[in-house]
Write a protein that holds these residues in place. Structure first.
Motif, PDB file in Angstrom:
ATOM      1  N   GLU A 179     -14.554 -41.591 -12.344  1.00  3.15           N
ATOM      2  CA  GLU A 179     -14.674 -40.076 -11.876  1.00  3.15           C
ATOM      3  C   GLU A 179     -13.414 -39.273 -12.078  1.00  3.15           C
ATOM      4  O   GLU A 179     -13.636 -38.057 -12.355  1.00  3.15           O
ATOM      5  CB  GLU A 179     -14.762 -40.280 -10.147  1.00  3.15           C
ATOM      6  CG  GLU A 179     -15.960 -41.265  -9.764  1.00  3.15           C
ATOM      7  CD  GLU A 179     -15.463 -42.870  -9.906  1.00  3.15           C
ATOM      8  OE1 GLU A 179     -14.162 -42.986 -10.060  1.00  3.15           O
ATOM      9  OE2 GLU A 179     -16.341 -43.688  -9.455  1.00  3.15           O
ATOM     10  N   LEU A 180     -12.544 -39.713 -12.053  1.00  2.00           N
ATOM     11  CA  LEU A 180     -11.036 -39.091 -12.302  1.00  2.00           C
ATOM     12  C   LEU A 180     -10.915 -38.762 -13.837  1.00  2.00           C
ATOM     13  O   LEU A 180     -10.624 -37.619 -14.226  1.00  2.00           O
ATOM     14  CB  LEU A 180      -9.717 -39.887 -11.850  1.00  2.00           C
ATOM     15  CG  LEU A 180      -8.436 -39.276 -12.203  1.00  2.00           C
ATOM     16  CD1 LEU A 180      -8.504 -37.960 -11.373  1.00  2.00           C
ATOM     17  CD2 LEU A 180      -7.273 -40.208 -11.885  1.00  2.00           C
ATOM     18  N   LYS A 187     -13.386 -35.920 -14.579  1.00  2.00           N
ATOM     19  CA  LYS A 187     -13.139 -34.567 -14.014  1.00  2.00           C
ATOM     20  C   LYS A 187     -11.853 -34.082 -14.865  1.00  2.00           C
ATOM     21  O   LYS A 187     -11.849 -32.897 -15.078  1.00  2.00           O
ATOM     22  CB  LYS A 187     -12.600 -34.942 -12.541  1.00  2.00           C
ATOM     23  CG  LYS A 187     -12.349 -33.622 -11.558  1.00  2.00           C
ATOM     24  CD  LYS A 187     -13.861 -33.214 -11.182  1.00  2.00           C
ATOM     25  CE  LYS A 187     -13.706 -31.853 -10.341  1.00  2.00           C
ATOM     26  NZ  LYS A 187     -15.202 -31.496  -9.943  1.00  2.00           N
ATOM     27  N   ALA A 221     -13.430 -32.627 -18.314  1.00  2.68           N
ATOM     28  CA  ALA A 221     -14.112 -31.437 -18.371  1.00  2.68           C
ATOM     29  C   ALA A 221     -13.376 -30.066 -17.751  1.00  2.68           C
ATOM     30  O   ALA A 221     -13.562 -29.380 -18.136  1.00  2.68           O
ATOM     31  CB  ALA A 221     -15.120 -31.710 -17.049  1.00  2.68           C
ATOM     32  N   ALA A 222     -12.218 -30.445 -17.081  1.00  4.64           N
ATOM     33  CA  ALA A 222     -11.168 -29.302 -16.480  1.00  4.64           C
ATOM     34  C   ALA A 222     -10.334 -28.830 -17.430  1.00  4.64           C
ATOM     35  O   ALA A 222      -9.878 -27.536 -17.674  1.00  4.64           O
ATOM     36  CB  ALA A 222     -10.745 -29.613 -15.260  1.00  4.64           C
ATOM     37  N   TYR A 228     -15.860 -24.468 -17.447  1.00  2.00           N
ATOM     38  CA  TYR A 228     -15.543 -25.346 -16.109  1.00  2.00           C
ATOM     39  C   TYR A 228     -15.972 -24.777 -15.139  1.00  2.00           C
ATOM     40  O   TYR A 228     -16.512 -25.377 -13.947  1.00  2.00           O
ATOM     41  CB  TYR A 228     -13.843 -25.959 -16.080  1.00  2.00           C
ATOM     42  CG  TYR A 228     -13.828 -26.710 -15.034  1.00  2.00           C
ATOM     43  CD1 TYR A 228     -14.195 -28.118 -15.038  1.00  2.00           C
ATOM     44  CD2 TYR A 228     -12.731 -26.285 -13.881  1.00  2.00           C
ATOM     45  CE1 TYR A 228     -13.853 -29.024 -13.831  1.00  2.00           C
ATOM     46  CE2 TYR A 228     -12.582 -27.023 -12.930  1.00  2.00           C
ATOM     47  CZ  TYR A 228     -12.911 -28.558 -12.757  1.00  2.00           C
ATOM     48  OH  TYR A 228     -12.776 -29.252 -11.752  1.00  2.00           O
ATOM     49  N   GLU A 269      -6.240 -29.011  -7.192  1.00  2.00           N
ATOM     50  CA  GLU A 269      -7.387 -29.981  -6.773  1.00  2.00           C
ATOM     51  C   GLU A 269      -7.384 -31.172  -7.756  1.00  2.00           C
ATOM     52  O   GLU A 269      -7.500 -32.406  -7.248  1.00  2.00           O
ATOM     53  CB  GLU A 269      -8.593 -29.129  -7.033  1.00  2.00           C
ATOM     54  CG  GLU A 269      -8.926 -28.211  -6.145  1.00  2.00           C
ATOM     55  CD  GLU A 269     -10.161 -27.197  -6.415  1.00  2.00           C
ATOM     56  OE1 GLU A 269     -10.561 -27.376  -7.612  1.00  2.00           O
ATOM     57  OE2 GLU A 269     -10.540 -26.262  -5.745  1.00  2.00           O
ATOM     58  N   LEU A 270      -6.764 -31.025  -9.038  1.00  2.00           N
ATOM     59  CA  LEU A 270      -6.828 -31.930  -9.865  1.00  2.00           C
ATOM     60  C   LEU A 270      -5.672 -33.260  -9.621  1.00  2.00           C
ATOM     61  O   LEU A 270      -5.839 -34.214  -9.521  1.00  2.00           O
ATOM     62  CB  LEU A 270      -6.603 -31.685 -11.263  1.00  2.00           C
ATOM     63  CG  LEU A 270      -7.812 -30.755 -12.143  1.00  2.00           C
ATOM     64  CD1 LEU A 270      -7.269 -30.322 -13.411  1.00  2.00           C
ATOM     65  CD2 LEU A 270      -9.029 -31.750 -11.945  1.00  2.00           C
ATOM     66  N   LEU A 274      -6.650 -35.299  -6.638  1.00  2.00           N
ATOM     67  CA  LEU A 274      -7.646 -36.224  -7.300  1.00  2.00           C
ATOM     68  C   LEU A 274      -6.497 -37.671  -7.736  1.00  2.00           C
ATOM     69  O   LEU A 274      -6.993 -38.610  -7.316  1.00  2.00           O
ATOM     70  CB  LEU A 274      -8.501 -36.048  -8.373  1.00  2.00           C
ATOM     71  CG  LEU A 274      -9.681 -34.915  -7.772  1.00  2.00           C
ATOM     72  CD1 LEU A 274     -10.567 -34.282  -8.879  1.00  2.00           C
ATOM     73  CD2 LEU A 274     -10.486 -35.564  -6.852  1.00  2.00           C
TER      74      LEU A 274
END
Length: 909
Positions: free
Chosen positions: A406-407, A410, A413-414, A433, A534-535, A538
């Protein structure tokens, strides 16, 4: 003289910084004032200026001032820390353009040698430890943490073991209580930081640890608060937490566990041995290259390099755990393609430990997050390579590698492929994104296009071909027209600024689009910073999974590196056993084997075994190993000796031989193959090496005093399972004193301790002990003499040497010819005197209860075989008679020493 508001702010920050150099951010510079400025100018080599003229009439001197550009912060921090100083960073907490009055500033962090987290300030291959010491009589609490990785360890150990442990972990900084009255022995390069006594208090420390770790009890980490020794470890660890909270001023979530250090589960290596064997650094210049660590390090990641150093600091003493590592190395050696593929994949792995640390403490960059994502992207292939392996250790590593899908998804993608080093630089979020981010970027691009179109329209409408649209931070967008064309300016142009040769104007349309573009730019920065936060969250949430994966990858890197070393250097797998034996065939010194030209190093074997507790069981003991004669056990071979006396010339290889034996044992106990044809190694509990000469003049200790102190440590703490290597004990005093001590020390090692020991010496008289003590054997270095020339063969053979060839070595060293010739004349004279002396006498060994009562009688050695002063070549003397008549069962080494001293004094000293 009253202080300005800014200088009032400075003094408030300085009070918070304490003794640290305060780096006060003022615009694009970090400035220092007063004594800090003077110290910084000298320390950093920067210019010392002054802020004001002072007030001479009132006797007020100008304010000293020094500074450097803010973008050079890391460069100057490194120099401050290397000098053992601390630096407090006082940053601007708001945009000066938006500040109402003076800009708000705060001390955001205090940087010290033990609290570094930036890559540019750290050695990627070395841990950077902050330690704390709590002395309490015979015991000492010790804790250490690497803030850059989050590894946190604590223990309590005997006071006399502190120096041993500290020299191995080599902390950059150590916290000590201001209430200490006794000195604490720390390495010279370790910065001492004094902390208030309450920070080491039991209750304060316990609560600080519980809060940091988020627990109600420390029992789950192996620390009992009611146990006195555990309490010492907790106090040291708590003092570290208090210091980190004061200096870091950020979250410490990556420090999520406290590991107990168990002394009994690792090979104990004292400080003298650590230095003598040059395990981590060379003695001469303290470099990694040329030391054991530098030679065996084939790791390809920073985490692997640090783990290998940790393994060397604490070799295992549990044979099953050692063999588990050896099984993994063996499988990697047998599957070369697997090893090469694993190492190639690991080269793409970034330092996850330190990346997670920077993210958790709020000091990460978009580039750091990108490195996390890239590392995760390569894990599936690496994990697949380890699937289905026969080694239990490799299987466990494969299971511990968490792909964190998941990480990874993310982050990929970002983030853009090439991210900037600072989040404030922007441009790191990938297009597609976020829709609102794409809209703002489109507006920025479209607005700039509109401005270009607008300029063309105005040129055509006004007939002013030289008109252009410009921009600056003060006036924004504007239309610039030269004075020669100003009569063509339309009425809707509003004059904004007059220049020497031109006028600048704005229009309502231009101002409207300017606001749209600028607001879009601000909006883009705002969105990207939000995405970055946000990243980071995570990554923090996945921190424990990432650190567990990093640990698995580090271990895989070490094992693969050891396999590559074994394959390239023809190392062999040692057979590890619990019995205290040592049987190595064609062993090589791991460092010299690499540094000398191929094929020049001469391998040598060693065979010895600890003496059994029951002397009657000597011939039937389980620890009897194959001897160097080649006879196997059960073929009538004699048991392997416990102590080897190695004699021979200087430069012939005695020291190399005993050191290589110690290093081979050390390598085996970290789980490495060893440089030998074959090796059976009994797990040692302690490793001692007294090699080379040193002094500690600052402590009032001569070379000989240091030698005796280290030797005393060996004799008082070695056990039957230990391995002891000694070189030239007793050479720092008179011949008789030194020989007497060497004799008694040899007896103690043989009779009282019974451990495996190698003793290189120039005291040829000691070789008589092989005839008196059943566990002592003579070995020497082969020498070939031909027509006055001497060739050192560097081969260890059975038997004792009869010459030292010191004059030959002096000639090789460049001692003037006249001095050598005179030395040969004196040597010939001494030899002739010995030829005419009375019959030599031999001192019988001092027995103990563990020594067989009947011993072979030593045969007198020929006088011509003795080129050094002999211990008992004197005429008849009453004290010598006492030595001869002394009761065997009642004599101790101390008795012999006292009699020898009496004899020496009777001879006039």
């Amino acid at each position: 003289m009253s202080l300005s508001p800014m200088m009032q702010q400075y003094h408030q920050a300085k009070e918070a910084a304490g003794d640290a150099l305060l780096l006060f951010r003022m615009g694009d510079f970090y400035e220092m004032f007063h004594q800090d400025a003077k110290d910084a100018a000298e320390l950093l080599g920067i210019t010392l200026t002054r802020r004001d003229k002072g007030d001479p009439e009132r006797g007020i001197e100008p304010t000293p001032m020094a500074g450097f550009p803010h973008h050079q912060l890391d460069q100057y921090l490194a120099r401050i820390v290397r000098a053992g100083r601390r630096a407090a960073i006082c940053d601007q907490m708001e945009d000066p353009k938006q500040a109402k009055g003076i800009v708000r500033r705060e001390v955001t962090r205090i940087v010290s040698p033990g609290t570094l987290t930036e890559d540019g300030l750290l050695d990627p291959k070395s841990s950077n430890f902050l330690a704390a010491v709590v002395p309490a009589g015979e015991w000492i609490g010790l804790a250490w943490v690497d803030v850059s990785t989050g590894r946190f360890t604590a223990t309590a150990l005997a006071a006399d073991r502190l120096a041993d442990q500290v020299v191995r972990i080599a902390p950059s900084e150590c916290l000590l209580s201001s209430e200490l009255t006794e000195p604490v022995d720390l390495p010279e390069r370790c910065t001492r930081t004094t902390r208030p006594g309450w920070a080491f208090g039991q209750q304060v420390a316990t609560e600080a640890l519980k809060k940091l770790l988020g627990v109600k009890s420390l029992d789950g980490f192996g620390f009992d608060e009611d146990n006195e020794r555990h309490a010492l470890a907790i106090r040291a660890a708590g003092a570290i937490v208090d210091y980190l909270q004061e200096t870091q001023r950020s979250q410490l979530g990556h420090i999520d566990r406290l590991l107990p250090f168990e002394n009994e589960s690792t090979l104990q290596i004292d400080a003298a041995t650590w230095r003598s064997l040059e395990i981590a650094h060379t003695l001469r210049d303290g470099r990694r290259e040329g030391a054991l660590l530098g030679v065996i390090d084939r790791t390809v990641t920073s985490t692997g390099a640090r783990l290998l150093a940790e393994w060397l600091r604490g070799p295992l003493t549990d044979a099953p755990r050692i063999n588990a590592r050896l099984d993994a190395v063996a499988e990697l050696v047998d599957h070369a393609s697997l090893t090469d593929a694993v190492r190639e994949r690991l080269r793409a792995v970034y330092d996850i430990e330190r990346l997670v640390s920077r993210v958790t403490t709020g000091r990460a960059s978009p580039r750091d997050l990108s490195c996390v994502g890239r590392t995760l992207a390569g894990l599936p292939t690496l994990k697949a390579k380890l699937s289905g392996r026969s080694s239990e250790r490799l299987t466990q590593i494969e299971q511990r590698i968490d792909l964190c899908p998941e990480l990874r998804a993310k982050l990929e993608a970002a983030l853009e492929e090439d991210c900037p080093p600072k989040a404030a630089d922007g441009g790191f979020v990938r297009a597609g994104y976020l829709a609102d981010l794409d809209e703002c970027r489109e507006l920025m691009t479209g607005g700039k296009q509109w401005i270009a179109k607008y300029q063309a329209e105005q040129v055509e409408a006004t007939g002013i071909p030289s008109m252009k649209v410009g921009f600056n931070k003060v006036f924004g967008y504007y239309l610039e027209v030269t004075h020669a064309q100003r009569d063509k300016i339309p009425d809707n142009f509003i004059r904004k600024q007059t220049l020497k040769n031109a006028e600048r104007y704005i229009t309502p349309e231009l101002k409207e689009y300017e606001e749209k573009v600028l607001s879009a730019e601000e909006r883009v920065k705002e969105i990207e910073l939000r995405v970055f936060g946000e990243l980071c969250e995570l990554v923090v949430e996945a921190g424990r999974r990432l650190l567990s994966t990093a640990a698995a990858l580090a271990e895989l890197d070490v094992l693969a590196g050891l396999a590559d070393l074994a394959r390239s250097r023809a190392y062999t797998r040692p057979t590890m056993v619990d019995a205290p034996v040592l049987d190595v065939a064609e062993g090589r010194h791991p460092v010299l084997d690499v540094m000398q030209p191929e094929g020049q190093f001469v391998p040598n074997g060693v065979s010895c075994a600890a003496r059994p507790d029951d002397p009657e069981a000597l011939l039937n003991a389980d620890n009897v190993v194959k001897g160097e004669t080649g006879k196997a056990k059960g073929e009538g071979s004699d048991p392997a000796p416990s102590l080897l006396l190695i004699t021979g010339p200087n430069m012939a290889g005695k020291s190399t031989y005993i050191r290589q034996t110690a290093l081979i044992t050390l390598l085996a106990q970290i789980g490495s193959f060893v440089p030998a044809k074959s090796a059976t190694i009994g797990v040692a509990d302690r490793l001692f090496a007294r090699v080379g000469a040193s002094d500690e003049l600052s402590r009032g200790q001569s070379t000989f005093m240091v030698e005796m102190t280290e030797t005393a440590r060996i004799l008082n703490t070695a056990t039957r399972r230990s391995l002891v290597v000694l070189d030239e004990i007793g050479r720092g005093t008179s011949t008789y004193d030194g020989l007497s001590l060497a004799w008694a020390i040899t007896e103690c090692l043989h009779n009282d301790i019974g451990c495996r020991a190698l003793f290189a010496t120039h005291y040829h008289e000691l070789t008589d002990l092989a005839n008196q003590l059943p566990g002592v054997a003579n070995r020497s270095v082969a020498v070939h003499e031909h027509q006055g020339d001497v060739v050192f063969l560097h081969q260890i053979v059975e038997g004792a040497a009869d010459k030292s060839y010191g004059i030959h070595v002096a000639r090789l060293a460049g001692v003037p010819r006249g001095v050598n010739q005179r030395a040969e004349e004196i040597l010939a004279l001494l030899e002739s005197q010995h030829d005419n002396s009375s019959e030599l006498h031999t001192l019988e060994s001092s027995p103990t209860l563990s020594t067989p009562t009947s011993k072979p009688t030593a045969a007198p050695r020929a006088a011509s075989d003795n080129l050094q002063l002999q211990l008992f070549d004197a005429y008849e003397h009453p004290v010598v008679d006492k030595l001869r008549r002394v009761e065997i069962d009642g004599t101790t080494p101390l008795d012999a020493l006292l009699l020898l001293r009496e004899w020496k004094e009777s001879l006039g000293g």
